[in-house]
Structures are given as C-alpha cells and as structure tokens.
Scaffold this motif. Structure first.
Motif, PDB file in Angstrom:
ATOM      1  N   HIS A 173       0.739  -1.416   0.479  1.00 21.99           N
ATOM      2  CA  HIS A 173       0.381   0.171   0.314  1.00 21.99           C
ATOM      3  C   HIS A 173       1.213   0.973  -0.044  1.00 21.99           C
ATOM      4  O   HIS A 173       1.562   1.507   0.921  1.00 21.99           O
ATOM      5  CB  HIS A 173      -0.978  -0.043   1.276  1.00 21.99           C
ATOM      6  N   PRO A 174       0.500   1.759  -0.765  1.00 23.01           N
ATOM      7  CA  PRO A 174       0.869   3.305  -0.312  1.00 23.01           C
ATOM      8  C   PRO A 174       1.348   4.534   0.578  1.00 23.01           C
ATOM      9  O   PRO A 174       0.542   3.757   1.808  1.00 23.01           O
ATOM     10  CB  PRO A 174       0.258   5.158  -1.565  1.00 23.01           C
ATOM     11  N   LEU A 175       2.515   4.596   1.610  1.00 26.14           N
ATOM     12  CA  LEU A 175       2.625   4.923   2.278  1.00 26.14           C
ATOM     13  C   LEU A 175       1.606   5.895   3.020  1.00 26.14           C
ATOM     14  O   LEU A 175       1.283   6.346   4.596  1.00 26.14           O
ATOM     15  CB  LEU A 175       3.835   6.657   2.414  1.00 26.14           C
ATOM     16  N   ALA A 176       1.011   7.030   2.173  1.00 26.97           N
ATOM     17  CA  ALA A 176       0.214   7.434   2.812  1.00 26.97           C
ATOM     18  C   ALA A 176      -1.292   7.015   3.177  1.00 26.97           C
ATOM     19  O   ALA A 176      -2.281   7.648   3.665  1.00 26.97           O
ATOM     20  CB  ALA A 176      -0.879   8.108   0.597  1.00 26.97           C
ATOM     21  N   TYR A 177      -1.359   5.800   3.422  1.00 28.00           N
ATOM     22  CA  TYR A 177      -2.397   4.815   3.615  1.00 28.00           C
ATOM     23  C   TYR A 177      -3.151   4.997   5.048  1.00 28.00           C
ATOM     24  O   TYR A 177      -3.670   4.863   5.443  1.00 28.00           O
ATOM     25  CB  TYR A 177      -2.459   2.531   3.212  1.00 28.00           C
ATOM     26  N   ALA A 178      -1.627   5.194   5.557  1.00 31.27           N
ATOM     27  CA  ALA A 178      -1.525   5.328   6.669  1.00 31.27           C
ATOM     28  C   ALA A 178      -2.227   6.007   7.706  1.00 31.27           C
ATOM     29  O   ALA A 178      -2.701   6.440   8.910  1.00 31.27           O
ATOM     30  CB  ALA A 178       0.433   5.705   7.905  1.00 31.27           C
ATOM     31  N   ASP A 179      -3.135   7.249   6.901  1.00 28.87           N
ATOM     32  CA  ASP A 179      -3.552   8.128   7.489  1.00 28.87           C
ATOM     33  C   ASP A 179      -4.894   7.977   6.957  1.00 28.87           C
ATOM     34  O   ASP A 179      -5.647   8.979   7.146  1.00 28.87           O
ATOM     35  CB  ASP A 179      -2.903   9.531   6.336  1.00 28.87           C
ATOM     36  N   PHE A 180      -5.130   6.726   6.396  1.00 28.28           N
ATOM     37  CA  PHE A 180      -7.239   6.900   6.051  1.00 28.28           C
ATOM     38  C   PHE A 180      -7.614   6.372   6.689  1.00 28.28           C
ATOM     39  O   PHE A 180      -6.992   5.148   7.664  1.00 28.28           O
ATOM     40  CB  PHE A 180      -6.783   6.018   4.766  1.00 28.28           C
ATOM     41  N   GLU A 181      -8.847   6.483   7.450  1.00 25.77           N
ATOM     42  CA  GLU A 181     -10.013   6.099   7.965  1.00 25.77           C
ATOM     43  C   GLU A 181     -11.069   6.801   6.891  1.00 25.77           C
ATOM     44  O   GLU A 181     -11.386   8.187   7.255  1.00 25.77           O
ATOM     45  CB  GLU A 181      -9.754   6.765   9.430  1.00 25.77           C
ATOM     46  N   GLY A 182     -11.450   5.915   7.007  1.00 25.97           N
ATOM     47  CA  GLY A 182     -13.075   6.626   6.237  1.00 25.97           C
ATOM     48  C   GLY A 182     -13.802   5.125   6.228  1.00 25.97           C
ATOM     49  O   GLY A 182     -13.720   3.515   6.847  1.00 25.97           O
ATOM     50  N   VAL A 183     -14.957   5.162   4.829  1.00 20.85           N
ATOM     51  CA  VAL A 183     -15.768   4.747   4.442  1.00 20.85           C
ATOM     52  C   VAL A 183     -15.387   3.778   3.131  1.00 20.85           C
ATOM     53  O   VAL A 183     -14.855   4.692   2.015  1.00 20.85           O
ATOM     54  CB  VAL A 183     -17.108   4.477   4.612  1.00 20.85           C
ATOM     55  N   ILE A 184     -14.919   2.557   2.273  1.00 19.99           N
ATOM     56  CA  ILE A 184     -14.988   2.092   1.412  1.00 19.99           C
ATOM     57  C   ILE A 184     -16.306   2.241   0.446  1.00 19.99           C
ATOM     58  O   ILE A 184     -16.961   0.851   0.833  1.00 19.99           O
ATOM     59  CB  ILE A 184     -13.516   0.832   0.932  1.00 19.99           C
ATOM     60  N   PRO A 185     -16.307   2.397  -0.259  1.00 18.25           N
ATOM     61  CA  PRO A 185     -18.162   2.254  -0.818  1.00 18.25           C
ATOM     62  C   PRO A 185     -18.386   1.209  -1.408  1.00 18.25           C
ATOM     63  O   PRO A 185     -17.295   0.109  -1.729  1.00 18.25           O
ATOM     64  CB  PRO A 185     -18.288   3.464  -2.318  1.00 18.25           C
ATOM     65  N   LYS A 186     -19.712   0.907  -0.956  1.00 14.83           N
ATOM     66  CA  LYS A 186     -19.837  -0.527  -1.808  1.00 14.83           C
ATOM     67  C   LYS A 186     -19.320  -0.767  -3.208  1.00 14.83           C
ATOM     68  O   LYS A 186     -19.782   0.092  -4.202  1.00 14.83           O
ATOM     69  CB  LYS A 186     -21.836  -0.677  -1.639  1.00 14.83           C
ATOM     70  N   GLY A 187     -19.719  -2.197  -3.643  1.00 11.32           N
ATOM     71  CA  GLY A 187     -19.158  -2.232  -4.381  1.00 11.32           C
ATOM     72  C   GLY A 187     -17.517  -2.205  -5.179  1.00 11.32           C
ATOM     73  O   GLY A 187     -17.385  -2.689  -6.064  1.00 11.32           O
ATOM     74  N   GLU A 188     -17.129  -1.091  -4.253  1.00 10.01           N
ATOM     75  CA  GLU A 188     -15.192  -0.938  -4.914  1.00 10.01           C
ATOM     76  C   GLU A 188     -14.269  -1.711  -3.693  1.00 10.01           C
ATOM     77  O   GLU A 188     -15.251  -3.094  -2.704  1.00 10.01           O
ATOM     78  CB  GLU A 188     -14.662   0.437  -4.389  1.00 10.01           C
ATOM     79  N   TYR A 189     -13.241  -2.822  -3.985  1.00 11.32           N
ATOM     80  CA  TYR A 189     -12.621  -3.175  -3.423  1.00 11.32           C
ATOM     81  C   TYR A 189     -12.329  -2.897  -1.668  1.00 11.32           C
ATOM     82  O   TYR A 189     -11.859  -1.399  -1.702  1.00 11.32           O
ATOM     83  CB  TYR A 189     -10.982  -3.515  -4.503  1.00 11.32           C
ATOM     84  N   GLY A 190     -12.378  -4.214  -1.160  1.00  9.86           N
ATOM     85  CA  GLY A 190     -12.173  -3.944   0.571  1.00  9.86           C
ATOM     86  C   GLY A 190     -13.503  -2.985   1.149  1.00  9.86           C
ATOM     87  O   GLY A 190     -13.412  -2.286   2.152  1.00  9.86           O
ATOM     88  N   ALA A 191     -14.565  -3.078   0.200  1.00 14.47           N
ATOM     89  CA  ALA A 191     -16.249  -2.509   0.689  1.00 14.47           C
ATOM     90  C   ALA A 191     -15.879  -2.721   2.387  1.00 14.47           C
ATOM     91  O   ALA A 191     -15.646  -3.401   2.815  1.00 14.47           O
ATOM     92  CB  ALA A 191     -17.121  -2.557  -0.286  1.00 14.47           C
ATOM     93  N   GLY A 192     -16.280  -1.558   3.071  1.00 13.50           N
ATOM     94  CA  GLY A 192     -16.225  -1.723   4.307  1.00 13.50           C
ATOM     95  C   GLY A 192     -15.958   0.026   4.966  1.00 13.50           C
ATOM     96  O   GLY A 192     -15.295   0.937   4.613  1.00 13.50           O
ATOM     97  N   THR A 193     -15.259   0.059   6.589  1.00 10.55           N
ATOM     98  CA  THR A 193     -15.239   0.649   7.406  1.00 10.55           C
ATOM     99  C   THR A 193     -13.921   0.633   7.569  1.00 10.55           C
ATOM    100  O   THR A 193     -13.437  -0.644   8.220  1.00 10.55           O
ATOM    101  CB  THR A 193     -15.891   0.836   8.552  1.00 10.55           C
ATOM    102  N   VAL A 194     -12.960   1.603   7.792  1.00  5.39           N
ATOM    103  CA  VAL A 194     -11.586   1.190   8.201  1.00  5.39           C
ATOM    104  C   VAL A 194     -11.184   2.355   9.142  1.00  5.39           C
ATOM    105  O   VAL A 194     -11.360   3.185   9.379  1.00  5.39           O
ATOM    106  CB  VAL A 194     -10.709   1.619   6.909  1.00  5.39           C
ATOM    107  N   LEU A 195     -10.822   1.789  10.112  1.00  5.88           N
ATOM    108  CA  LEU A 195     -10.667   2.595  11.500  1.00  5.88           C
ATOM    109  C   LEU A 195      -8.539   2.409  12.277  1.00  5.88           C
ATOM    110  O   LEU A 195      -8.360   1.261  11.391  1.00  5.88           O
ATOM    111  CB  LEU A 195     -11.275   1.962  12.647  1.00  5.88           C
ATOM    112  N   ILE A 196      -8.005   4.006  11.887  1.00 10.24           N
ATOM    113  CA  ILE A 196      -6.818   2.985  12.635  1.00 10.24           C
ATOM    114  C   ILE A 196      -7.176   2.957  13.946  1.00 10.24           C
ATOM    115  O   ILE A 196      -7.412   4.274  15.165  1.00 10.24           O
ATOM    116  CB  ILE A 196      -5.915   4.751  12.742  1.00 10.24           C
ATOM    117  N   TRP A 197      -6.123   1.666  14.501  1.00 10.47           N
ATOM    118  CA  TRP A 197      -6.595   1.315  15.619  1.00 10.47           C
ATOM    119  C   TRP A 197      -5.510   1.480  16.199  1.00 10.47           C
ATOM    120  O   TRP A 197      -5.593   1.560  17.160  1.00 10.47           O
ATOM    121  CB  TRP A 197      -6.400  -0.072  15.471  1.00 10.47           C
ATOM    122  N   ASP A 198      -4.719   1.986  15.882  1.00 12.71           N
ATOM    123  CA  ASP A 198      -3.086   1.890  16.188  1.00 12.71           C
ATOM    124  C   ASP A 198      -1.748   2.656  15.008  1.00 12.71           C
ATOM    125  O   ASP A 198      -1.869   1.943  14.188  1.00 12.71           O
ATOM    126  CB  ASP A 198      -2.019   0.847  17.285  1.00 12.71           C
TER     127      ASP A 198
END
Ligand code: MN
Length: 205
Positions: A86-111
C-alpha cells in the motif's frame, strides 16, 4: 529493486481511486511521523472483520491481513495473510470504502507509530526487506496500544502464503491485556467503527 510506483501497481489495479476515498501514490502528508519508519494497524470491517498490519519498507507499506488482530500475549500466534503493498499515505486513511469497491467497508486507524528493525546491529544486521524475503521479521513497535518486539514468521510460501504474527517475550509482553476488545477506538479520531460508518457512510450504509 523496483521503485514504489511499480510495486503499487497491484494496489492501483484493484481499486477505482476516483470512486473510493482511499489515497493514491504520493498523497497525504504523514505529518505525525518523524524520520523513523512507521507502522499502522487498521481495523477493517469488510466482508469479514480483520486488522491490516502494515510496516514501512522501502517507501511502501508492506501489508498483512490479521483476522484476530495483534496480541500482547507471546503464547498467541495470530494468522497473518500477506496482501498487496500500500502507499505510505494509507497510514492516514480512515473512512468508508463504498459498496461495490474492493475492500468495501469501514476502516479505523486502530494503532500506529514508529518501529525499528531488531536486526540492525552487530553481526546479525539484516534489512527488513531481506527479512521479509527470508520469511522471518523481527521489529520493535512503538504504538499507542501496541509496543515491544513482534515477530512475523512465514509458515507457507507461494500463492497461498501464510505468516504468523507473534508478540516476542519482552517487558512489553502482557498476557492479561486484550487491546483489540478493550481499546476499540481510533487512535487518530477517537471514533468507533460505527461512528465512522455513521459519519462517512452516506446513504450507502
Ligand atoms: Mn483489509
């Protein structure tokens, strides 16, 4: 060694970055990070719940999906399935991947935090990328929930590669803690998965 653009080809191929809020190559600031390499653990409520464990190696995030998440108990071996860089910038990503897209669902920065290579000194010096190649990685994490030595050990190679994520037996080991259940909130926003979904899921969810 191929550059990070080539190595992110699979990441880009799997996604429609115009339809998903996920970052592309070179986006994001990582303004919280210092010079040390970073790690991030993202709880991902997709078709099945898992934790994505990612470490910075040669300008990308090497990634594993860990169904049960990390443990602080050295006797617990957690299955870790390698996924695309994954790109380094992914470490800042928290949000919702829309239905129908790869990995659809919710992402939370747990640690997240920095890490260091435990094989960076003395006679056993070995880069983390070489350790990944060899199927045996030892690193020291400095996160907000998770810290200390962790080993990643490959148990099966090839197309269906399997690894184990194991807490090393050091002063940060603690068999009584169970942070994935007792500390569920985002370390960046303080939100729960449900709050992220409610706030960013739109009409979709
Ligand atoms: Mn995932």
């Amino acid at each position: 060694m191929s550059n990070s653009k080539d190595r992110l080809e699979e990441y880009q191929k799997k996604r429609h970055l115009n339809a998903s809020p996920e970052p592309g190559e070179g986006e994001g600031s990582l303004d919280w990070a210092d010079k040390r390499p970073i790690f991030v653990i993202q709880e991902h409520a997709a078709s099945s719940l898992h934790y994505d464990f990612r470490i910075e190696v040669d300008a990308v995030l090497k990634s594993w999906a860990v169904p049960k998440g990390p443990s602080t108990d050295p006797s617990e071996k957690r299955l870790a399935v390698p996924t695309e860089d994954h790109p380094l910038a992914y470490a800042d990503f928290e949000g919702v991947i829309p239905k129908g897209e790869y990995g659809a669902g919710t992402v939370l920065i747990w640690d997240r935090g920095s890490y260091r290579n435990l094989k960076d000194e003395g006679g056993k010096r070995k880069s983390v990328s070489q350790q990944i190649e060899d199927g045996h990685v030892t690193i020291w994490l400095e996160g907000q929930k998770i810290s200390g030595g962790y080993a990643l050990i490959r148990t099966q190679d090839g197309k269906d590669a399997r690894w184990l994520l194991i807490k090393m037996n050091d002063e940060r080991a603690d068999a009584r803690r169970n942070p994935t259940s007792t500390e569920p909130k985002s370390v960046t926003s303080g939100r729960t998965l449900k709050q992220i979904r409610d706030e960013e899921g739109g009409n979709d969810e």
